[in-house]
Design an enzyme around this catalytic site. Sequence first.
Site, mmCIF file in Angstrom:
data_model
loop_
_atom_site.group_PDB
_atom_site.id
_atom_site.type_symbol
_atom_site.label_atom_id
_atom_site.label_comp_id
_atom_site.label_asym_id
_atom_site.label_seq_id
_atom_site.Cartn_x
_atom_site.Cartn_y
_atom_site.Cartn_z
ATOM 1 N N GLU A 1 -8.331 -8.640 52.835
ATOM 2 C CA GLU A 1 -7.774 -7.358 53.166
ATOM 3 C C GLU A 1 -7.736 -7.082 54.464
ATOM 4 O OE1 GLU A 1 -6.111 -7.003 50.575
ATOM 5 O OE2 GLU A 1 -7.239 -5.292 49.345
ATOM 6 N N THR B 1 0.921 -1.739 53.724
ATOM 7 C CA THR B 1 -0.513 -1.168 53.744
ATOM 8 C C THR B 1 -0.852 -0.559 55.228
ATOM 9 O OG1 THR B 1 -1.323 -2.364 51.542
ATOM 10 C CG2 THR B 1 -2.966 -1.216 53.057
HETATM 11 N N1 HSE Z 1 -7.150 1.992 49.534
HETATM 12 C C1 HSE Z 1 -5.960 1.136 49.908
HETATM 13 C C2 HSE Z 1 -4.851 2.188 50.664
HETATM 14 C C3 HSE Z 1 -5.278 0.329 49.038
HETATM 15 O O1 HSE Z 1 -4.590 3.273 50.088
HETATM 16 O O2 HSE Z 1 -4.446 2.133 51.828
HETATM 17 C C4 HSE Z 1 -4.186 -0.292 49.729
HETATM 18 O O3 HSE Z 1 -4.314 -1.825 49.386
#
Ligand code: HSE
Length: 306
Positions: free
Chosen positions: A128, A181
């Site tokens: 991530e 993201t």
């Molecule tokens: N919590 C993260 C976001 C999840 O909202 O950026 C994205 O994968």
Amino acid sequence: MEEIKIFAPATLANLSCGFDVLGCCLDSVGDEMLIKKNTINEVKITRITGQLLPMETNENVAGVAVQALLKSLNSTQGFDIEIDKHIKPGSGIGSSAASSAGAVYAVNKILGEPFTLKELIPFAMEGERLASGNAHADNVAPALMGGFNLVRSYEPLEVISLPSPPEIRVVILHPLIELKTKDSRAILKQSVHLKDAVSQWGNLGALISSLYTEDYELFGRSLEDKIIEPVRSILIPYFDDLKKIALERGALGFGISGSGPSVFAMCKGDVVATDVREAMQLFYKVKGIDFDLHQSKINTQGIKIL
Ligand code: HSE
């Protein structure tokens, strides 16, 4: 064990009131991965089908996550990783999380399970970090553990598994635009108003309670987001219309799936979920917007061996 084939599920992070701390696991969509030991002492991405993604180990989330795991064991064992990608990158349903969680799960199995599922989370988080610049756990934890998960703390990492009320159904609509993201995090404000924070932690507490008591109405009322949704929803075509349609058709709640552009409607039971799905589908068809649609139960198992 020399090789293993697994199903790595999609996940839904944030659930409106739990930005970066809450997520749940889906079961109707996911990737397939085949991981094999090799004899060259290297982690190799040998095949990716379905999507164009980096084959270079250090640039691939699965490669990076496995390397982090092997490093912590001081292991020089090599692995070949094949990924059959069904979750579109940038869709908001945990595409990178499925690859990184799936890869560390598989390697851990082949190595005789030196780690518990929970102990695998930090390795998957490295994927991530590569994908979004931030090592959040709200997708990888539910992918590995199944069901609903809460990240109580990042330093030190503490993840809590939560119950899954059996009648919850999720409808996910993915407008076919790619939203990284990294980009949808970059637009967020770095400070929040106290009034909004009060609303957010009230909702988060109530949502957790509703999972234990199977109070579907409370679950729905708690799916409210005063902080992130107003900013990110601007990037999603007809977000407010979709929300209105879903709620009118009986959805318990509606929000942005992860960092978007997918949106979710939480429903009680298959009948309502199908109705909500069809209404959202019709609306986007009329507007001429291409989309993918998924309807899913909560996957309480997480990754499955095939
Ligand atoms: N919590 C993260 C976001 C999840 O909202 O950026 C994205 O994968």
